[in-house]
Design an enzyme around this catalytic site. Structure first.
Site, PDB file in Angstrom:
ATOM      1  N   ARG A 227      -5.677   1.984  -6.826  1.00 30.51           N
ATOM      2  CA  ARG A 227      -4.590   1.611  -7.739  1.00 30.51           C
ATOM      3  C   ARG A 227      -5.204   1.230  -9.084  1.00 30.51           C
ATOM      4  NH1 ARG A 227      -1.725   3.841  -4.856  1.00 30.51           N
ATOM      5  NH2 ARG A 227       0.180   3.159  -3.804  1.00 30.51           N
ATOM      6  N   GLU A 256       0.232   3.281 -15.294  1.00 30.63           N
ATOM      7  CA  GLU A 256       0.660   4.621 -14.941  1.00 30.63           C
ATOM      8  C   GLU A 256       2.132   4.860 -15.279  1.00 30.63           C
ATOM      9  OE1 GLU A 256      -1.626   5.482 -11.335  1.00 30.63           O
ATOM     10  OE2 GLU A 256       0.071   6.754 -10.807  1.00 30.63           O
ATOM     11  N   HIS A 274      -2.847  11.137 -10.343  1.00 29.89           N
ATOM     12  CA  HIS A 274      -2.495  10.516  -9.057  1.00 29.89           C
ATOM     13  C   HIS A 274      -2.236  11.577  -7.976  1.00 29.89           C
ATOM     14  CE1 HIS A 274      -0.753   6.562  -7.263  1.00 29.89           C
ATOM     15  NE2 HIS A 274      -1.280   7.317  -6.315  1.00 29.89           N
TER      16      HIS A 274
HETATM   17  C1  GLV Z   1      -0.362   6.746  -2.991  1.00 27.34           C
HETATM   18  O1  GLV Z   1      -0.839   6.307  -3.964  1.00 27.34           O
HETATM   19  C2  GLV Z   1      -0.206   6.033  -1.760  1.00 27.34           C
HETATM   20  O2  GLV Z   1      -0.366   4.807  -1.728  1.00 27.34           O
HETATM   21  O3  GLV Z   1       0.133   6.685  -0.769  1.00 27.34           O
END
Ligand code: GLV
Length: 313
Positions: A227, A256, A274
């Site tokens: 993250r 983001e 991502h």
């Molecule tokens: C994506 O970022 C997830 O947490 O699945």
């Protein structure tokens, strides 16, 4: 009796009606774009279930707007976008999609490690720009991985899957996790590549800030597929600008989808939008699991991937 309704905040890779029973009304924001906050608050009003993605904030305001809500099925393994205690206090289940995205995310982490270490992005750009004028012993030299140290921050399912792949590249692995491994302060100066795999919590927000970046080995590489806010992005830019850090590869960003402008022009960074779990098969599994949790809870059964515990009223 009126059928319970689920609000699904994004287009999924499979048709929800193929998983959900006929007893559930389906309302989908059928788009790749995020649903506007005001529209989200409006469309949860009648919803008994919400299928959310990482970009959707599920907080007290939303819970107040959704008096019928019984489950938030997060289409992700991470659930930092959800105020879990607030959900629990209202008897709302929160579920995630663990396991099915472990390999895809570990694979993408290695794609980033290799792209950064071997300057794949720069080479690709050079070819497309017509700047490749023939092989040269000195051109675009990268780094070897063999016998280098991979530091893994967070040693859960994904951290372990990244570690397993490291053996194939002959890397030495050190990890830091709540339950063990080497102390955080020792991991930083030892890692040639530091890869982040912990969840975002109040404790891990800006875990990698100016002081931690300075403690990292000079010339080392930082990889983040967890993250964005775990890394202080402004401090990262400063560490790259000063030359202390050798490079960074990021699949996630602090704000983001915005990216710090100091990262965009740099040759020593690799940036992805991502994509950790972005394979067809993985996204099908994630959608299926999330929809199954909705189905179970609306049928009055316990979900199988709950991250909280809800006692029936
Ligand atoms: C994506 O970022 C997830 O947490 O699945």
């Amino acid at each position: 009796m009126e059928k319970p309704r689920v609000f699904i905040t994004r287009r999924l890779v499979l048709a929800p009606q193929n998983v959900l029973g006929a007893g559930i009304q389906i309302d989908v924001h059928d788009s790749e774009e995020a649903v506007q906050r005001s529209e989200l608050l409006r469309r949860v009003r009648e919803a008994s279930a919400l299928l959310a993605v990482g970009g959707d904030r599920v907080d007290k305001e939303l819970l107040e707007a959704a008096p019928r809500l019984r489950i938030v099925a997060n289409h992700a393994v991470g659930y930092d976008n959800v105020d879990v205690p607030a959900c629990t206090a209202r008897g709302v289940w929160v579920t995630n999609t663990p396991d099915v995205l472990t390999d895809a995310t570990a694979d993408l982490t290695w794609a980033l490690i290799l792209a950064l270490a071997r300057r794949v992005r720069e080479g690709e750009r050079m070819v497309r720009a017509g700047e490749f004028r023939g092989w040269a012993p000195t051109m675009l030299l990268g780094r070897d991985l063999r016998e280098r140290t991979l530091g893994i921050l967070g040693y859960g399912r994904i951290g372990r899957a990244v570690a397993r792949r490291a053996e194939g590249f002959g890397m030495r692995v050190l990890f830091n996790a709540r339950g063990g491994g080497v102390p955080f302060d020792e991991l930083l100066p030892q890692a040639d590549i530091l890869s982040i795999h912990c969840p975002l919590t109040p404790q891990t927000r800006h875990l990698i800030g100016p002081a931690e970046l300075l403690r990292m080995k000079r010339g080392s590489l930082l990889v983040n597929t967890a993250r964005g806010p775990i890394v202080d992005e402004a401090a990262l830019v400063a560490a790259l600008e000063s030359g202390h850090l050798g490079g960074a590869a990021l699949d996630v960003f602090e704000n983001e989808p915005a990216v710090h402008p100091g990262l965009l022009g740099r040759d020593d960074v690799v940036l992805l939008p991502h994509l950790g779990s972005a394979t067809q098969q993985t996204r099908e599994s994630m959608a299926r699991i999330a929809l199954e949790q909705v189905e179970r809870v609306l049928r009055g059964e316990r979900p199988t991937t709950a991250v909280n515990e809800v006692t029936p009223p």
